[in-house]
Design an enzyme around this catalytic site. Structure first.
Site, PDB file in Angstrom:
ATOM      1  N   GLN A 126       0.763  -1.154  -0.060  1.00 39.86           N
ATOM      2  CA  GLN A 126       0.009  -0.056   0.164  1.00 39.86           C
ATOM      3  C   GLN A 126       0.863   1.270  -0.086  1.00 39.86           C
ATOM      4  OE1 GLN A 126      -1.833   0.671   3.652  1.00 39.86           O
ATOM      5  NE2 GLN A 126      -3.872   1.877   2.663  1.00 39.86           N
ATOM      6  N   GLY A 127       0.404   2.068  -0.955  1.00 39.56           N
ATOM      7  CA  GLY A 127       1.514   3.179  -1.027  1.00 39.56           C
ATOM      8  C   GLY A 127       0.553   4.604  -0.543  1.00 39.56           C
ATOM      9  N   TYR A 128       0.230   4.652   0.607  1.00 34.30           N
ATOM     10  CA  TYR A 128      -0.571   5.931   1.053  1.00 34.30           C
ATOM     11  C   TYR A 128       0.110   7.098   1.860  1.00 34.30           C
ATOM     12  CZ  TYR A 128      -5.384   4.132   0.080  1.00 34.30           C
ATOM     13  OH  TYR A 128      -6.439   3.706  -0.336  1.00 34.30           O
ATOM     14  N   GLU A 244      -9.939  -1.796   5.379  1.00 30.85           N
ATOM     15  CA  GLU A 244      -8.484  -1.944   6.171  1.00 30.85           C
ATOM     16  C   GLU A 244      -8.721  -1.826   7.824  1.00 30.85           C
ATOM     17  OE1 GLU A 244      -4.121  -0.024   6.870  1.00 30.85           O
ATOM     18  OE2 GLU A 244      -5.671   0.924   5.677  1.00 30.85           O
ATOM     19  N   GLU A 385      -6.854   9.033  17.212  1.00 32.17           N
ATOM     20  CA  GLU A 385      -7.392  10.518  17.221  1.00 32.17           C
ATOM     21  C   GLU A 385      -8.334  10.968  15.952  1.00 32.17           C
ATOM     22  OE1 GLU A 385      -4.169  10.284  20.108  1.00 32.17           O
ATOM     23  OE2 GLU A 385      -4.411   9.651  17.736  1.00 32.17           O
TER      24      GLU A 385
END
Length: 398
Positions: A126-128, A244, A385
């Site tokens: 995953q490239g986030y 996810e 948060e």
């Protein structure tokens, strides 16, 4: 909600239990139960064993090659395989990019990529996140500029789990720098073997390097690898994150670690020679996390039943918070049971076949690694948060 298994559900539970006991390779079981490191081939072997059984995609509908199981069947499968010592199923393909491809991918993308996910013919990552763009993901700076039939990608991703194993990365990139932050993002599917892609390890507290930096330097990506429409990547990203976050709950993991916690407490004695499991305060702590786990299971089943057909909503944030905190609570108790035996620690002890070269039980040093590793659960997939902000906005309207 009926909390008792039907005859069919109990039979399914026994079927999964028998299969896992018979088919899970002993070396993989030993690594998992000993909290030792797994290699890429370990994951691939287990995925392909499940695929041969027809269980390679437990969360997918039948029309895409999945099992078509309901929420309770998926939960039974997860708990029983984890109890047997199975590794987690890799989420990047199965529960992250897979559902996005099913909902938003073109027929060509679905035919090309989906059949290769359950067998890990394509290992995804995953490239986030980026430096400075983690919780504020919309501020990402990795750029993709259209040139003819290609995008030229430049930028950096970080905390990219298992990128050193991956064949492909689903990557959020900025394709319109003039639009509002969320409206100028696209999702590209990038072959990790493309020239200009560089993976560099990030060593974490437990001594591992499952997470990585990924650099893109003039990486040429075919326009055909754009998922969905240009500048609509934020929509796809939010849909993916819902899946996810639900998976981060780690119900099966919690069941296995709770069982091991009880075993550790029964084998460890206090200063008077009594098992810690007989200590009232320790039993109270264990009982509390066990009740929290039961409550989380019920929440997960309710959300899954209500979300059928529409995908995860803000409830995924509630599950993510409680699941990640519960994993930390169990890891903390394992450390407490280990006591002074947890202090001497070396990452090399987690390698397959290694033993702890000090006095004390063999599980004590891995308990330290698990504790360190679980610190990240309240961060990845969106910090606690951020999840509370989502709940406040989407549920409470504040």
């Amino acid at each position: 909600m009926d909390l008792h298994f039907t005859g069919a559900e109990q039979a399914f539970r026994e079927e999964v239990r028998a299969f896992a006991q018979a088919k899970l390779p002993a070396d993989i079981r030993a690594k998992v139960l000993g909290h030792q490191r797994l290699e890429k081939e370990d994951y691939i072997r287990w995925h392909r064993i499940l695929h041969a059984q027809g269980w390679g995609a437990p969360t997918w509908p039948k029309e895409f090659g999945g099992t078509g199981w309901n929420a309770l069947e998926r939960l039974i499968f997860e708990i029983e395989t984890f109890h047997a010592g199975a590794p987690r199923l890799l989420p990047f393909g199965l529960t992250m990019i897979g559902p996005v491809l099913m909902k938003y991918g073109s027929p060509e993308h679905q035919q090309r990529f989906l059949p290769r996910i359950p067998t890990i013919e394509d290992f995804w990552c995953q490239g986030y996140s980026e430096p400075g763009s983690g919780s504020d993901l919309a501020s990402l700076k990795t750029r993709a500029v259209r040139r003819g039939d290609s995008y030229i990608v430049n930028g950096q991703k970080t905390w990219t789990t298992m990128a050193h194993f991956a064949d492909w990365i689903f990557c959020l990139v900025r394709t319109d720098s003039e639009a509002k932050p969320q409206e100028g993002i696209s999702m590209l599917l990038i072959d990790m073997k493309t020239p200009g892609v560089t993976v560099r390890p990030i060593h974490t507290l437990d001594g591992g390097h499952d997470v990585n930096e990924v650099w893109f330097e003039d990486v040429e990506v075919p326009v055909g690898n754009l998922l969905g429409e240009e500048n609509r990547g934020w929509t796809y990203a939010k849909y993916l994150l819902g899946h996810e976050r639900t998976g981060i709950a780690g119900i099966g993991h919690c069941h296995r670690e709770l069982r091991q916690l009880k075993h550790y407490a029964a084998q460890t004695t206090d200063g008077a020679g009594r098992p810690l499991l007989e200590d009232v305060r320790m039993r109270d702590k264990i009982a509390r996390v066990e009740m929290d786990l039961m409550a989380l299971e019920m929440l997960l089943l309710r959300v899954a039943a209500q979300a059928a057909g529409r995908g995860p909503g803000p409830e995924a944030s509630m599950i993510k918070i409680r699941g990640s905190e519960l994993q930390q609570d169990i890891a903390m108790l394992q450390m407490e049971v280990a006591g002074p035996n947890a202090w001497p620690y070396s990452p090399q002890w987690l390698e397959p076949g290694a033993t702890q070269p000090v006095s004390g039980p063999d599980w004590a040093a891995p308990a330290v690694s698990t504790y360190f590793d679980m610190r990240k659960t309240t961060i990845y997939g969106g910090t606690t948060e951020v999840q509370k902000n989502i709940i406040g906005k989407m549920v409470l309207g504040s």
